[in-house]
Design a protein around this motif. Structure first.
Motif, PDB file in Angstrom:
ATOM      1  N   ASP A 101      10.343   9.890 -16.059  1.00  0.00           N
ATOM      2  CA  ASP A 101      11.158   8.718 -16.392  1.00  0.00           C
ATOM      3  C   ASP A 101      11.783   8.056 -15.165  1.00  0.00           C
ATOM      4  O   ASP A 101      12.619   7.161 -15.303  1.00  0.00           O
ATOM      5  CB  ASP A 101      12.270   9.116 -17.371  1.00  0.00           C
ATOM      6  CG  ASP A 101      11.718   9.594 -18.698  1.00  0.00           C
ATOM      7  OD1 ASP A 101      10.674   9.072 -19.121  1.00  0.00           O
ATOM      8  OD2 ASP A 101      12.320  10.510 -19.292  1.00  0.00           O
ATOM      9  N   VAL A 102      11.390   8.490 -13.977  1.00  0.00           N
ATOM     10  CA  VAL A 102      11.912   7.895 -12.746  1.00  0.00           C
ATOM     11  C   VAL A 102      10.733   7.371 -11.932  1.00  0.00           C
ATOM     12  O   VAL A 102       9.872   8.139 -11.505  1.00  0.00           O
ATOM     13  CB  VAL A 102      12.725   8.903 -11.914  1.00  0.00           C
ATOM     14  CG1 VAL A 102      13.204   8.258 -10.620  1.00  0.00           C
ATOM     15  CG2 VAL A 102      13.920   9.423 -12.728  1.00  0.00           C
ATOM     16  N   THR A 103      10.680   6.065 -11.750  1.00  0.00           N
ATOM     17  CA  THR A 103       9.617   5.421 -10.977  1.00  0.00           C
ATOM     18  C   THR A 103      10.186   4.952  -9.644  1.00  0.00           C
ATOM     19  O   THR A 103      11.154   4.191  -9.617  1.00  0.00           O
ATOM     20  CB  THR A 103       9.036   4.221 -11.741  1.00  0.00           C
ATOM     21  OG1 THR A 103       8.512   4.664 -12.999  1.00  0.00           O
ATOM     22  CG2 THR A 103       7.924   3.551 -10.930  1.00  0.00           C
ATOM     23  N   VAL A 104       9.593   5.431  -8.568  1.00  0.00           N
ATOM     24  CA  VAL A 104      10.031   5.055  -7.221  1.00  0.00           C
ATOM     25  C   VAL A 104       8.958   4.176  -6.591  1.00  0.00           C
ATOM     26  O   VAL A 104       7.796   4.562  -6.525  1.00  0.00           O
ATOM     27  CB  VAL A 104      10.281   6.296  -6.345  1.00  0.00           C
ATOM     28  CG1 VAL A 104      10.748   5.879  -4.946  1.00  0.00           C
ATOM     29  CG2 VAL A 104      11.312   7.218  -6.991  1.00  0.00           C
ATOM     30  N   VAL A 105       9.359   2.999  -6.134  1.00  0.00           N
ATOM     31  CA  VAL A 105       8.425   2.032  -5.570  1.00  0.00           C
ATOM     32  C   VAL A 105       8.784   1.771  -4.114  1.00  0.00           C
ATOM     33  O   VAL A 105       9.934   1.517  -3.785  1.00  0.00           O
ATOM     34  CB  VAL A 105       8.471   0.709  -6.351  1.00  0.00           C
ATOM     35  CG1 VAL A 105       7.560  -0.324  -5.725  1.00  0.00           C
ATOM     36  CG2 VAL A 105       8.087   0.952  -7.796  1.00  0.00           C
ATOM     37  N   ALA A 106       7.789   1.863  -3.244  1.00  0.00           N
ATOM     38  CA  ALA A 106       7.960   1.519  -1.829  1.00  0.00           C
ATOM     39  C   ALA A 106       6.689   0.816  -1.381  1.00  0.00           C
ATOM     40  O   ALA A 106       5.624   1.011  -1.961  1.00  0.00           O
ATOM     41  CB  ALA A 106       8.209   2.771  -0.992  1.00  0.00           C
ATOM     42  N   THR A 107       6.809   0.006  -0.353  1.00  0.00           N
ATOM     43  CA  THR A 107       5.634  -0.672   0.168  1.00  0.00           C
ATOM     44  C   THR A 107       5.519  -0.446   1.662  1.00  0.00           C
ATOM     45  O   THR A 107       6.526  -0.407   2.362  1.00  0.00           O
ATOM     46  CB  THR A 107       5.668  -2.189  -0.119  1.00  0.00           C
ATOM     47  OG1 THR A 107       4.464  -2.782   0.365  1.00  0.00           O
ATOM     48  CG2 THR A 107       6.849  -2.860   0.541  1.00  0.00           C
ATOM     49  N   ASP A 108       4.299  -0.239   2.128  1.00  0.00           N
ATOM     50  CA  ASP A 108       4.063  -0.173   3.569  1.00  0.00           C
ATOM     51  C   ASP A 108       3.313  -1.419   4.030  1.00  0.00           C
ATOM     52  O   ASP A 108       2.757  -1.456   5.114  1.00  0.00           O
ATOM     53  CB  ASP A 108       3.291   1.092   3.954  1.00  0.00           C
ATOM     54  CG  ASP A 108       2.003   1.263   3.167  1.00  0.00           C
ATOM     55  OD1 ASP A 108       1.641   0.339   2.406  1.00  0.00           O
ATOM     56  OD2 ASP A 108       1.358   2.318   3.297  1.00  0.00           O
ATOM     57  N   LYS A 109       3.337  -2.456   3.183  1.00  0.00           N
ATOM     58  CA  LYS A 109       2.732  -3.744   3.538  1.00  0.00           C
ATOM     59  C   LYS A 109       3.850  -4.763   3.764  1.00  0.00           C
ATOM     60  O   LYS A 109       5.033  -4.441   3.720  1.00  0.00           O
ATOM     61  CB  LYS A 109       1.780  -4.193   2.427  1.00  0.00           C
ATOM     62  CG  LYS A 109       0.558  -3.278   2.273  1.00  0.00           C
ATOM     63  CD  LYS A 109      -0.337  -3.713   1.130  1.00  0.00           C
ATOM     64  CE  LYS A 109       0.294  -3.426  -0.206  1.00  0.00           C
ATOM     65  NZ  LYS A 109      -0.636  -3.647  -1.345  1.00  0.00           N
ATOM     66  N   LEU A 110       3.482  -6.000   4.015  1.00  0.00           N
ATOM     67  CA  LEU A 110       4.467  -7.016   4.358  1.00  0.00           C
ATOM     68  C   LEU A 110       5.316  -7.445   3.171  1.00  0.00           C
ATOM     69  O   LEU A 110       6.455  -7.871   3.343  1.00  0.00           O
ATOM     70  CB  LEU A 110       3.769  -8.243   4.954  1.00  0.00           C
ATOM     71  CG  LEU A 110       3.077  -8.025   6.305  1.00  0.00           C
ATOM     72  CD1 LEU A 110       2.310  -9.277   6.702  1.00  0.00           C
ATOM     73  CD2 LEU A 110       4.088  -7.650   7.370  1.00  0.00           C
ATOM     74  N   SER A 111       4.759  -7.353   1.966  1.00  0.00           N
ATOM     75  CA  SER A 111       5.503  -7.828   0.812  1.00  0.00           C
ATOM     76  C   SER A 111       5.024  -7.126  -0.451  1.00  0.00           C
ATOM     77  O   SER A 111       3.977  -6.475  -0.474  1.00  0.00           O
ATOM     78  CB  SER A 111       5.341  -9.345   0.649  1.00  0.00           C
ATOM     79  OG  SER A 111       3.975  -9.670   0.414  1.00  0.00           O
ATOM     80  N   ILE A 112       5.819  -7.282  -1.514  1.00  0.00           N
ATOM     81  CA  ILE A 112       5.467  -6.772  -2.838  1.00  0.00           C
ATOM     82  C   ILE A 112       4.979  -7.955  -3.666  1.00  0.00           C
ATOM     83  O   ILE A 112       5.677  -8.961  -3.799  1.00  0.00           O
ATOM     84  CB  ILE A 112       6.675  -6.108  -3.518  1.00  0.00           C
ATOM     85  CG1 ILE A 112       7.193  -4.942  -2.663  1.00  0.00           C
ATOM     86  CG2 ILE A 112       6.309  -5.613  -4.912  1.00  0.00           C
ATOM     87  CD1 ILE A 112       8.446  -4.290  -3.214  1.00  0.00           C
ATOM     88  N   ALA A 113       3.786  -7.833  -4.216  1.00  0.00           N
ATOM     89  CA  ALA A 113       3.158  -8.950  -4.923  1.00  0.00           C
ATOM     90  C   ALA A 113       3.693  -9.096  -6.347  1.00  0.00           C
ATOM     91  O   ALA A 113       4.230  -8.155  -6.939  1.00  0.00           O
ATOM     92  CB  ALA A 113       1.643  -8.752  -4.953  1.00  0.00           C
ATOM     93  N   LYS A 114       3.505 -10.298  -6.902  1.00  0.00           N
ATOM     94  CA  LYS A 114       3.962 -10.564  -8.268  1.00  0.00           C
ATOM     95  C   LYS A 114       3.307  -9.635  -9.277  1.00  0.00           C
ATOM     96  O   LYS A 114       3.974  -9.125 -10.187  1.00  0.00           O
ATOM     97  CB  LYS A 114       3.653 -12.022  -8.639  1.00  0.00           C
ATOM     98  CG  LYS A 114       4.495 -13.057  -7.935  1.00  0.00           C
ATOM     99  CD  LYS A 114       4.147 -14.445  -8.454  1.00  0.00           C
ATOM    100  CE  LYS A 114       4.936 -15.525  -7.747  1.00  0.00           C
ATOM    101  NZ  LYS A 114       4.593 -16.874  -8.246  1.00  0.00           N
ATOM    102  N   ASP A 115       1.998  -9.418  -9.158  1.00  0.00           N
ATOM    103  CA  ASP A 115       1.301  -8.576 -10.128  1.00  0.00           C
ATOM    104  C   ASP A 115       1.847  -7.157 -10.120  1.00  0.00           C
ATOM    105  O   ASP A 115       1.935  -6.498 -11.170  1.00  0.00           O
ATOM    106  CB  ASP A 115      -0.198  -8.557  -9.825  1.00  0.00           C
ATOM    107  CG  ASP A 115      -0.875  -9.880 -10.155  1.00  0.00           C
ATOM    108  OD1 ASP A 115      -0.255 -10.690 -10.879  1.00  0.00           O
ATOM    109  OD2 ASP A 115      -2.007 -10.103  -9.689  1.00  0.00           O
TER     110      ASP A 115
END
Length: 404
Positions: A101-115
């Protein structure tokens, strides 16, 4: 973007070694150091469900522990005894990154896309499977575009009763006003070197003298301190860079130093990006049932997307490495200014103290202050898509000419 149920290397609360022991001894908040007021605020919110905000904005300087605090808060919300004990199954799985029940989101790119954000919003609509809450942690919320914020806005405004959003960013100004106005904001401070050193000793079993050197060099950045303490040659390379900076004697040397730095950053970023890209492609091929390496036409667009993601990842990593260097440059110049103004404050770069004293004696405080402003300008230029080599060359050339 990475949406994960598993903690990465050095993830807070990873269930092994000294970190796991610390979590068991001191609870889910063991790795949130130097943030007593923030921890108290989170604990109060978790203990009062009727006043718990459903959207949080956790801000603070890089390395202050924003995502660590978010995970600890999530563990406290899911804790079976309600205190963030660090011992129960819910706490341990949240800290290890495996709680359903815990979702962790990180990005190693320049941005997070809408999709990608749309997928998060869909997940946020689901009722929790085992815990009291569905928690959505976005570690890099500042990497969303204005259009992406609009996708997120409705879920932040009217989340399901059991959903709690936690957005992490360096400052509130990094998010759209419509988002930050709907979040309860908490701000972390830069922990002191002594506090960071104690964390390295306790959590990572780093020898005391090395822990202190790494913590001082990192200027309170916990992730950098761990890197300096555990990566062989990292502290020595930093000291060499400081000596090179302080010994620049002309535009020619500055151009050569800038080229060497950018080449090193590019090589470091490419190595990491290629490793991640290979792993992602192998996972994709396995999931598609392809074991001979032959990509059918229907899947080639997805493979191309993976390749494009790898390029964006490398671009961001180059910027991150160069920004780390510019922070080191800032610390050296700040030490010079400290000696010129006779503030009596402790040097960050004590290993190059003789060189700092010499440069301070040959220059003026007003000139050094202008160079500190130039460092920030170089950081802004790189983040604004100016070619990194040009930005670094301009900065180092100016430093070299002012030090002559």
């Amino acid at each position: 973007m990475t949406t994960t149920d598993r903690g990465g290397p050095g993830a807070p609360g990873a269930a092994s070694g000294p970190t796991a022991q610390a979590a068991a001894d001191d609870g889910a908040w063991a790795d949130v150091v130097g943030q007593e007021a923030v921890v108290a605020q989170f604990r109060r919110a978790a203990s009062s469900p009727e006043s718990l905000a459903q959207a949080w904005l956790i801000t603070g300087p890089p390395g202050s522990g924003r995502s660590t605090a978010a995970r600890a808060f999530a563990a406290t919300l899911q804790c079976e005894v309600g205190s963030g004990c660090g011992r129960c199954h819910a706490c341990r799985t949240v800290l290890a990154g495996t709680h359903p029940d815990v979702t962790v989101v990180a990005t190693d790119k320049l941005s997070i896309a809408k999709d990608e954000v749309r997928a998060l919003v869909m997940t946020a609509q689901r009722a929790p499977a085992t815990g009291a809450h569905r928690v959505m942690i976005v570690e890099d919320a500042d990497r969303m575009s204005a259009g992406t914020f609009n996708v997120l806005l409705k879920s932040i405004e009217e989340p399901p009763p059991a959903t709690v959003w936690m957005l992490c960013a360096p400052s509130a100004e990094d998010l759209a006003p419509t988002i930050r106005s709907r979040c309860r904001q908490v701000t972390l401070s830069v922990p002191s070197s002594d506090v960071v050193a104690e964390l390295l000793r306790r959590r990572d079993d780093v020898e005391e003298d090395l822990a202190l050197r790494a913590a001082r060099a990192s200027q309170g950045h916990i992730g950098l301190a761990l890197r300096y303490a555990t990566q062989e040659g990292a502290l020595a390379a930093r000291e060499d860079s400081a000596r090179t900076l302080l010994s620049l004697q002309g535009a020619g040397q500055a151009v050569l130093a800038a080229q060497a730095l950018v080449d090193r950053a590019t090589a470091e970023a490419k190595t990491h990006a290629d490793t991640v890209a290979t792993e992602e492609k192998e996972r994709f091929l396995r999931s598609a049932g392809i074991d001979d390496g032959k990509i059918p036409p229907s899947l080639r667009s997805q493979v191309r997307q993976l390749e494009e993601d790898a390029k964006r990842r490398q671009t961001r990593l180059v910027r991150d490495v160069l920004d780390r260097y510019l922070l080191d440059v800032h610390s050296v110049l700040r030490d010079v200014l400290s000696r010129q103004l006779a503030t009596g404050s402790e040097l960050v770069n004590v290993e190059v103290a003789p060189e700092i004293e010499q440069v301070a004696a040959n220059g003026s405080g007003s000139t050094t202050l202008q160079l500190l402003e130039a460092v920030q300008e170089a950081r802004n230029r790189i983040s604004g898509n100016v070619p990194p080599l040009l930005a670094i060359e301009a900065l180092l050339a100016r430093i070299a000419l002012d030090q002559r």
